[in-house]
Design a protein around this motif. Structure first.
Motif, PDB file in Angstrom:
ATOM      1  N   ARG A   7      -3.486  12.422   6.318  1.00 38.06           N
ATOM      2  CA  ARG A   7      -2.203  12.975   5.858  1.00 38.06           C
ATOM      3  C   ARG A   7      -1.045  12.066   6.243  1.00 38.06           C
ATOM      4  N   LEU A   8      -1.107  11.507   7.450  1.00 39.03           N
ATOM      5  CA  LEU A   8      -0.035  10.619   7.916  1.00 39.03           C
ATOM      6  C   LEU A   8       0.050   9.370   7.039  1.00 39.03           C
ATOM      7  N   LYS A   9      -1.087   8.807   6.678  1.00 38.12           N
ATOM      8  CA  LYS A   9      -1.087   7.618   5.810  1.00 38.12           C
ATOM      9  C   LYS A   9      -0.433   7.914   4.476  1.00 38.12           C
ATOM     10  N   HIS A  10      -0.763   9.061   3.899  1.00 38.00           N
ATOM     11  CA  HIS A  10      -0.186   9.410   2.603  1.00 38.00           C
ATOM     12  C   HIS A  10       1.330   9.571   2.710  1.00 38.00           C
ATOM     13  N   ARG A  11       1.800  10.167   3.803  1.00 37.02           N
ATOM     14  CA  ARG A  11       3.245  10.325   3.973  1.00 37.02           C
ATOM     15  C   ARG A  11       3.937   8.982   4.146  1.00 37.02           C
ATOM     16  N   SER A  12       3.256   8.045   4.792  1.00 38.53           N
ATOM     17  CA  SER A  12       3.855   6.728   5.035  1.00 38.53           C
ATOM     18  C   SER A  12       3.799   5.840   3.796  1.00 38.53           C
ATOM     19  N   GLY A  13       2.901   6.172   2.855  1.00 40.22           N
ATOM     20  CA  GLY A  13       2.745   5.345   1.663  1.00 40.22           C
ATOM     21  C   GLY A  13       1.851   4.136   1.870  1.00 40.22           C
ATOM     22  N   ILE A  14       1.177   4.052   3.032  1.00 42.26           N
ATOM     23  CA  ILE A  14       0.291   2.918   3.333  1.00 42.26           C
ATOM     24  C   ILE A  14      -1.151   3.410   3.204  1.00 42.26           C
ATOM     25  N   ILE A  15      -1.640   3.453   2.000  1.00 43.85           N
ATOM     26  CA  ILE A  15      -2.945   4.076   1.748  1.00 43.85           C
ATOM     27  C   ILE A  15      -4.098   3.164   2.132  1.00 43.85           C
ATOM     28  N   ASP A  16      -3.907   1.849   2.018  1.00 45.91           N
ATOM     29  CA  ASP A  16      -5.031   0.922   2.189  1.00 45.91           C
ATOM     30  C   ASP A  16      -5.250   0.481   3.635  1.00 45.91           C
ATOM     31  N   PHE A  17      -4.598   1.135   4.592  1.00 49.78           N
ATOM     32  CA  PHE A  17      -4.760   0.775   6.003  1.00 49.78           C
ATOM     33  C   PHE A  17      -5.688   1.798   6.659  1.00 49.78           C
ATOM     34  N   LYS A  18      -6.793   1.316   7.252  1.00 50.08           N
ATOM     35  CA  LYS A  18      -7.735   2.196   7.930  1.00 50.08           C
ATOM     36  C   LYS A  18      -7.435   2.227   9.425  1.00 50.08           C
ATOM     37  N   PHE A  19      -7.823   3.339  10.072  1.00 58.20           N
ATOM     38  CA  PHE A  19      -7.555   3.433  11.507  1.00 58.20           C
ATOM     39  C   PHE A  19      -8.253   2.311  12.268  1.00 58.20           C
ATOM     40  N   HIS A  20      -9.451   1.941  11.822  1.00 61.72           N
ATOM     41  CA  HIS A  20     -10.192   0.873  12.503  1.00 61.72           C
ATOM     42  C   HIS A  20      -9.466  -0.466  12.419  1.00 61.72           C
ATOM     43  N   ASP A  21      -8.523  -0.585  11.468  1.00 62.51           N
ATOM     44  CA  ASP A  21      -7.758  -1.827  11.347  1.00 62.51           C
ATOM     45  C   ASP A  21      -6.874  -2.061  12.572  1.00 62.51           C
ATOM     46  N   PHE A  22      -6.548  -0.989  13.310  1.00 61.73           N
ATOM     47  CA  PHE A  22      -5.791  -1.183  14.551  1.00 61.73           C
ATOM     48  C   PHE A  22      -6.605  -2.009  15.549  1.00 61.73           C
ATOM     49  N   ARG A  23      -7.913  -1.873  15.499  1.00 65.78           N
ATOM     50  CA  ARG A  23      -8.782  -2.678  16.373  1.00 65.78           C
ATOM     51  C   ARG A  23      -8.711  -4.145  15.964  1.00 65.78           C
ATOM     52  N   HIS A  24      -8.735  -4.403  14.651  1.00 66.28           N
ATOM     53  CA  HIS A  24      -8.533  -5.768  14.153  1.00 66.28           C
ATOM     54  C   HIS A  24      -7.198  -6.321  14.656  1.00 66.28           C
ATOM     55  N   GLU A  25      -6.174  -5.513  14.497  1.00 63.70           N
ATOM     56  CA  GLU A  25      -4.823  -5.944  14.871  1.00 63.70           C
ATOM     57  C   GLU A  25      -4.741  -6.244  16.367  1.00 63.70           C
ATOM     58  N   ALA A  26      -5.286  -5.350  17.186  1.00 62.30           N
ATOM     59  CA  ALA A  26      -5.202  -5.523  18.633  1.00 62.30           C
ATOM     60  C   ALA A  26      -5.947  -6.773  19.086  1.00 62.30           C
ATOM     61  N   ILE A  27      -7.182  -6.966  18.587  1.00 63.47           N
ATOM     62  CA  ILE A  27      -7.968  -8.121  19.003  1.00 63.47           C
ATOM     63  C   ILE A  27      -7.308  -9.414  18.564  1.00 63.47           C
ATOM     64  N   TRP A  78       4.434  -0.663  10.592  1.00 65.88           N
ATOM     65  CA  TRP A  78       4.389   0.069  11.860  1.00 65.88           C
ATOM     66  C   TRP A  78       5.520   1.087  11.930  1.00 65.88           C
ATOM     67  N   GLU A  79       6.710   0.691  11.497  1.00 68.58           N
ATOM     68  CA  GLU A  79       7.849   1.604  11.492  1.00 68.58           C
ATOM     69  C   GLU A  79       7.626   2.745  10.501  1.00 68.58           C
ATOM     70  N   GLN A  80       7.021   2.442   9.337  1.00 68.03           N
ATOM     71  CA  GLN A  80       6.725   3.476   8.353  1.00 68.03           C
ATOM     72  C   GLN A  80       5.756   4.518   8.916  1.00 68.03           C
ATOM     73  N   LEU A  81       4.759   4.041   9.629  1.00 67.80           N
ATOM     74  CA  LEU A  81       3.803   4.971  10.238  1.00 67.80           C
ATOM     75  C   LEU A  81       4.485   5.834  11.297  1.00 67.80           C
ATOM     76  N   GLN A  82       5.354   5.215  12.072  1.00 69.11           N
ATOM     77  CA  GLN A  82       6.049   5.957  13.113  1.00 69.11           C
ATOM     78  C   GLN A  82       6.965   7.023  12.505  1.00 69.11           C
ATOM     79  N   GLU A  83       7.672   6.664  11.444  1.00 70.80           N
ATOM     80  CA  GLU A  83       8.539   7.630  10.771  1.00 70.80           C
ATOM     81  C   GLU A  83       7.728   8.783  10.189  1.00 70.80           C
ATOM     82  N   ALA A  84       6.581   8.469   9.609  1.00 73.32           N
ATOM     83  CA  ALA A  84       5.727   9.512   9.052  1.00 73.32           C
ATOM     84  C   ALA A  84       5.165  10.407  10.140  1.00 73.32           C
ATOM     85  N   SER A  85       4.952   9.845  11.334  1.00 75.66           N
ATOM     86  CA  SER A  85       4.392  10.641  12.429  1.00 75.66           C
ATOM     87  C   SER A  85       5.382  11.690  12.934  1.00 75.66           C
TER      88      SER A  85
END
Length: 333
Positions: free
Chosen positions: A263-283, A168-175
């Motif tokens: 582009r944000l995923k590539h900058r964060s280095g977390i390639i295997d995380f899909k946006f829909h996974d946030f729905r998994h995480e939230a539920i 989560w912190e990596q994504l935030q830094e990349a953002s």
């Protein structure tokens, strides 16, 4: 008999018939107009007028018409249009319907598997439905639908991907390097609401009730509207978006966001995380907070508990800690 006339430098062929009325078509050359008229007269004689012959039309032509007439009426039309554009460019679309045999489709399916079972399934289902519509509604003279006899690859296992470690912190830094100021708020809102990307990007301020802490979704994936309870973190994201003064909370198109997210995923280095996974995480987090199945279903919009479980992946360590805090009564001797 056909008649011909020249208008504005082009030739128009006109066929008049007591049963079909008047049919006309315009061509650059008179020879093309004559050829078309003779073909229509031939079809009138053999009873095939107005029908689509498998030897005279390609899959690409059918898919193009499908994308123009059928897809725009669907929810998620933009996503399906992207799939259709790729499919229309594929070599399988060069085939005439008379050449589109079971073997040809099976070969296409096997080649498409290299991009994943899900992508392969979508393409075969699109071809199948397109041919079905053409046979039932467009006059395609085809005895059977070749796609009906093609087995689909099995669906993959439900994704169990959740945020790990400092992701989560990596994504935030990349953002922080993202030019569009709305990308990170969309991500935060997805994590705290459990809503789908399309639902988030289609939100209007009129859909938000800050007093009741609700978001009203007029059109969802399952075809019904629903009200989503919003937790404080989600409301804070929306409150911060108010300062921009736009007509909607997240003024960005689905395609623009999809490209920015990649582009944000590539900058964060977390390639295997899909946006829909946030729905998994939230539920999953909603369950970990102690919400019941009906309560989580109210938030997520799932009607079938079995589908809800596909999105739910609790962390065993947290569940173990919760169980350890439960003091069971001693059983009587």
């Amino acid at each position: 008999m056909a008649t011909y006339r020249k208008r504005c430098g082009k030739w128009q062929a006109i066929i008049r018939h007591k049963n079909i009325g008047t049919q006309a078509r315009t061509f650059v050359q008179k020879s093309s107009a004559v050829k078309w008229a003779l073909e229509q007269e031939k079809r009138l004689d053999n009873g095939t007028f107005g029908q689509i012959l498998p030897a005279e039309i390609t899959l690409r032509q059918l898919l193009t018409r499908y994308s123009e007439e059928i897809t725009p009426k669907k929810r998620g039309a933009a996503t399906e249009q992207r799939r259709l554009k790729r499919l229309i460019r594929d070599r399988v679309s060069d085939l005439k319907l008379a050449q589109l045999t079971n073997m040809a489709l099976a070969s296409f399916r096997d080649k498409r598997l290299s991009d994943g079972n899900r992508a392969c399934q979508y393409d075969v289902v699109l071809i199948r439905h397109c041919i079905k519509i053409a046979r039932n509604e467009w006059g395609l003279r085809l005895d059977t639908n070749p796609a009906d006899n093609i087995s689909l690859p099995p669906s993959g296992k439900p994704r169990a991907r959740r945020l790990q470690g400092r992701e989560w912190e990596q994504l935030q830094e990349a953002s922080n390097l993202t030019r569009n100021p709305h990308i990170w708020p969309v991500i935060c809102f997805a994590l705290h609401s459990g809503m789908r990307r399309s639902e988030i990007l289609s939100l209007q301020w009129a859909n938000i009730n800050f007093e009741k802490k609700l978001a009203h979704l007029a059109l969802t994936k399952n075809g019904t509207d629903r009200e989503v309870p919003l937790i404080p973190e989600a409301l804070l994201v929306l409150s911060n978006q108010l300062r921009y003064g736009y007509e909607q909370p997240f003024p960005i198109s689905e395609n623009a966001f999809r490209l920015a997210w990649t582009r944000l995923k590539h900058r964060s280095g977390i390639i295997d995380f899909k946006f829909h996974d946030f729905r998994h995480e939230a539920i999953s987090r909603f369950f970990e907070l102690g919400l019941s199945i009906p309560e989580v279903a109210l938030v997520s919009g799932h009607k079938d508990p079995r589908m809800l479980f596909r999105y739910t992946h609790l962390k065993a360590s947290e569940l173990s800690e919760k169980l350890n805090n439960i003091h069971l009564r001693k059983t009587p001797k």
